[in-house]
Motif scaffolding. Structure first.
Motif, short mmCIF file in Angstrom:
data_model
loop_
_atom_site.label_atom_id
_atom_site.label_comp_id
_atom_site.label_asym_id
_atom_site.label_seq_id
_atom_site.Cartn_x
_atom_site.Cartn_y
_atom_site.Cartn_z
N LEU A 288 0.83 -1.20 0.00
CA LEU A 288 0.00 0.00 0.00
C LEU A 288 0.87 1.25 0.00
CD1 LEU A 288 -2.58 -0.90 2.81
CD2 LEU A 288 -2.98 -0.98 0.35
N GLU A 289 0.32 2.29 -0.56
CA GLU A 289 0.95 3.60 -0.45
C GLU A 289 0.88 4.03 1.02
OE1 GLU A 289 0.47 7.24 -3.40
OE2 GLU A 289 -1.29 6.98 -2.14
N ARG A 290 2.03 4.37 1.60
CA ARG A 290 2.04 4.74 3.01
C ARG A 290 1.58 6.18 3.18
NH1 ARG A 290 7.31 5.27 6.73
NH2 ARG A 290 6.64 7.40 7.05
N PRO A 291 0.51 6.38 3.94
CA PRO A 291 0.04 7.75 4.17
C PRO A 291 1.09 8.59 4.87
CG PRO A 291 -1.63 6.15 4.81
CD PRO A 291 -0.36 5.39 4.57
N GLU A 292 1.10 9.86 4.58
CA GLU A 292 2.06 10.77 5.19
C GLU A 292 1.90 10.78 6.71
OE1 GLU A 292 3.52 15.44 4.70
OE2 GLU A 292 1.78 14.68 3.60
N ASN A 293 3.01 10.72 7.42
CA ASN A 293 3.05 10.77 8.88
C ASN A 293 2.50 9.52 9.56
OD1 ASN A 293 4.13 13.42 8.82
ND2 ASN A 293 2.06 14.27 8.63
N MET A 294 2.22 8.45 8.81
CA MET A 294 1.77 7.19 9.42
C MET A 294 3.00 6.29 9.54
SD MET A 294 -1.35 4.57 8.34
CE MET A 294 -2.71 5.71 8.63
N VAL A 295 3.59 6.28 10.73
CA VAL A 295 4.83 5.54 10.99
C VAL A 295 4.54 4.43 12.00
CG1 VAL A 295 7.22 5.69 11.77
CG2 VAL A 295 6.18 7.62 10.55
N PHE A 296 5.04 3.23 11.72
CA PHE A 296 4.72 2.06 12.53
C PHE A 296 5.94 1.55 13.29
CE2 PHE A 296 1.83 2.23 9.00
CZ PHE A 296 0.60 1.92 9.56
N SER A 297 5.69 1.08 14.50
CA SER A 297 6.68 0.32 15.25
C SER A 297 6.43 -1.16 14.97
CB SER A 297 6.54 0.58 16.75
OG SER A 297 6.77 1.94 17.05
N PRO A 298 7.48 -2.00 15.00
CA PRO A 298 7.27 -3.43 14.76
C PRO A 298 6.24 -4.02 15.71
CG PRO A 298 9.61 -2.92 14.74
CD PRO A 298 8.91 -1.68 15.21
N GLY A 299 5.26 -4.72 15.16
CA GLY A 299 4.21 -5.32 15.96
C GLY A 299 2.90 -4.56 15.93
N GLN A 300 2.91 -3.32 15.45
CA GLN A 300 1.66 -2.58 15.32
C GLN A 300 0.90 -3.05 14.08
OE1 GLN A 300 3.18 1.61 15.69
NE2 GLN A 300 1.71 1.69 17.39
N PHE A 301 -0.36 -2.62 13.97
CA PHE A 301 -1.19 -3.11 12.87
C PHE A 301 -2.07 -2.00 12.31
CE2 PHE A 301 -3.71 -3.63 16.70
CZ PHE A 301 -5.02 -3.38 16.32
N VAL A 302 -2.72 -2.32 11.19
CA VAL A 302 -3.71 -1.43 10.59
C VAL A 302 -5.06 -2.13 10.59
CG1 VAL A 302 -2.14 -0.11 9.13
CG2 VAL A 302 -3.11 -2.26 8.28
N SER A 303 -6.12 -1.36 10.55
CA SER A 303 -7.48 -1.89 10.41
C SER A 303 -7.99 -1.41 9.06
CB SER A 303 -8.37 -1.38 11.55
OG SER A 303 -9.62 -2.01 11.53
N VAL A 304 -8.37 -2.37 8.22
CA VAL A 304 -8.62 -2.08 6.80
C VAL A 304 -10.08 -2.35 6.43
CG1 VAL A 304 -8.07 -2.86 4.46
CG2 VAL A 304 -6.24 -2.52 6.12
N MET A 305 -10.60 -1.50 5.56
CA MET A 305 -11.92 -1.73 4.99
C MET A 305 -11.86 -1.51 3.48
SD MET A 305 -15.57 0.19 5.74
CE MET A 305 -15.79 -0.54 7.35
N ASP A 306 -12.42 -2.47 2.75
CA ASP A 306 -12.54 -2.33 1.30
C ASP A 306 -13.74 -1.43 1.03
OD1 ASP A 306 -12.92 -2.56 -1.40
OD2 ASP A 306 -12.93 -4.75 -1.45
N GLN A 307 -13.50 -0.29 0.44
CA GLN A 307 -14.56 0.70 0.25
C GLN A 307 -15.64 0.24 -0.72
OE1 GLN A 307 -11.89 3.95 -0.77
NE2 GLN A 307 -12.19 4.87 1.24
N ASN A 308 -15.35 -0.81 -1.49
CA ASN A 308 -16.34 -1.34 -2.43
C ASN A 308 -17.00 -2.61 -1.91
OD1 ASN A 308 -15.81 0.66 -4.44
ND2 ASN A 308 -13.93 -0.46 -4.97
N SER A 309 -16.77 -2.91 -0.63
CA SER A 309 -17.28 -4.15 -0.05
C SER A 309 -18.53 -3.89 0.77
CB SER A 309 -16.20 -4.76 0.85
OG SER A 309 -16.75 -5.75 1.70
N PRO A 310 -19.43 -4.88 0.85
CA PRO A 310 -20.62 -4.72 1.69
C PRO A 310 -20.32 -4.93 3.18
CG PRO A 310 -20.63 -6.88 0.64
CD PRO A 310 -19.46 -6.13 0.06
N ASP A 311 -19.10 -5.38 3.51
CA ASP A 311 -18.75 -5.62 4.91
C ASP A 311 -18.80 -4.33 5.71
OD1 ASP A 311 -18.31 -8.29 4.48
OD2 ASP A 311 -16.18 -8.04 4.06
N LEU A 312 -19.35 -4.42 6.91
CA LEU A 312 -19.45 -3.25 7.78
C LEU A 312 -18.27 -3.16 8.75
CD1 LEU A 312 -23.25 -3.37 8.67
CD2 LEU A 312 -22.12 -1.99 6.92
#
Length: 247
Positions: free
Chosen positions: A23-47
């Protein structure tokens, strides 16, 4: 923490049920090892969003290692460069890398994901480490790790489990970092407790919100007054082995 739209740069199959997304890394979004992201597909019916460990990062990119286990991960595997995802992060508490002892990194299956970024951080620090990775069979994700610091256990070719590799090298004066299935983590914790070796375990739990609001990912943890519950998404996912109340 930010919630932004991030563009998919590439999707690559890694054999069997595994694949990686950059993924393209958003500006100022810096991760430490072990951290995570929460993702949603904007074209998905999942809530609900889905949590994924950040395997590694560069100045412009985020690498996710994903195992296809459900409808959303199946859809993500079919994504194309240029598609966009809603990405919330960085989330959670990662590994503490301030120690100086030799590090033993042990992971099973898709649990190797946060260990990749951890190994890169230890490399940057000049800290001695060894990665012990376990898979059912051949696995392309293991090729992302440095061969000079790597041992692999393949269940279809060797008896036992990846924890058998840990038994061979576990000794005083090391620190263990682990991520993988719950039975593996419990075995690692038990071995480290018996050997008097400190451990940090990255837990895998189902998460709904990812920010500590729903309390759906609570685990028992020891404190001075007994046992309390902490949330994997916000208090973890990394916990010290000795604080987990798994007896």
């Amino acid at each position: 923490m930010q919630c932004v739209t991030s563009k998919i740069l590439s999707v690559c199959d890694l054999g069997e049920e595994y694949y990686r997304i950059i993924l393209e890394r958003p500006e100022n979004m810096v991760f430490s090892p072990g951290q995570f992201v929460s993702v949603m597909d904007q074209n998905s019916p999942d809530l609900l969003r889905r949590p994924f460990s950040v395997a590694s990062q560069t100045q412009r990119e985020i690498l996710l290692l994903i195992k296809e286990v459900g409808k959303m991960t199946k859809r993500l595997r079919k994504s194309s460069p240029g598609d966009c995802l809603s990405v919330m992060g960085p989330l959670g508490k990662g590994f503490d890398t301030s120690g100086q002892n030799k590090a033993l990194l042990i992971g099973g299956g898709v649990g190797i994901a946060p260990l990749l970024g951890l190994s890169q951080e230890l490399d940057a620090q000049g800290r001695d480490y060894l990665c012990l990775l376990g898979f059912r069979d051949e696995c392309e994700p293991a090729k992302l790790f440095k061969k000079t610091n790597l041992r692999i256990h393949r269940e279809t070719k060797e008896p036992g489990f990846v924890t058998d590799l840990l038994k061979e090298v576990l000794q005083e004066g090391v620190e263990v970092f682990a991520c993988g299935p719950l039975p593996m983590l419990k075995a690692v914790r038990s071995m480290c407790m018996e050997a008097g070796v400190p451990s940090q375990l990255s837990l895998e739990e189902k998460m709904a919100c990812g920010i500590g609001a729903c309390i759906g990912c609570a685990v028992p943890v020891k404190n001075n007054s007994g046992t309390v519950y902490k949330k994997v998404c916000s208090d973890g996912p990394v916990f010290r082995g000795e604080e987990l109340a798994w007896e």
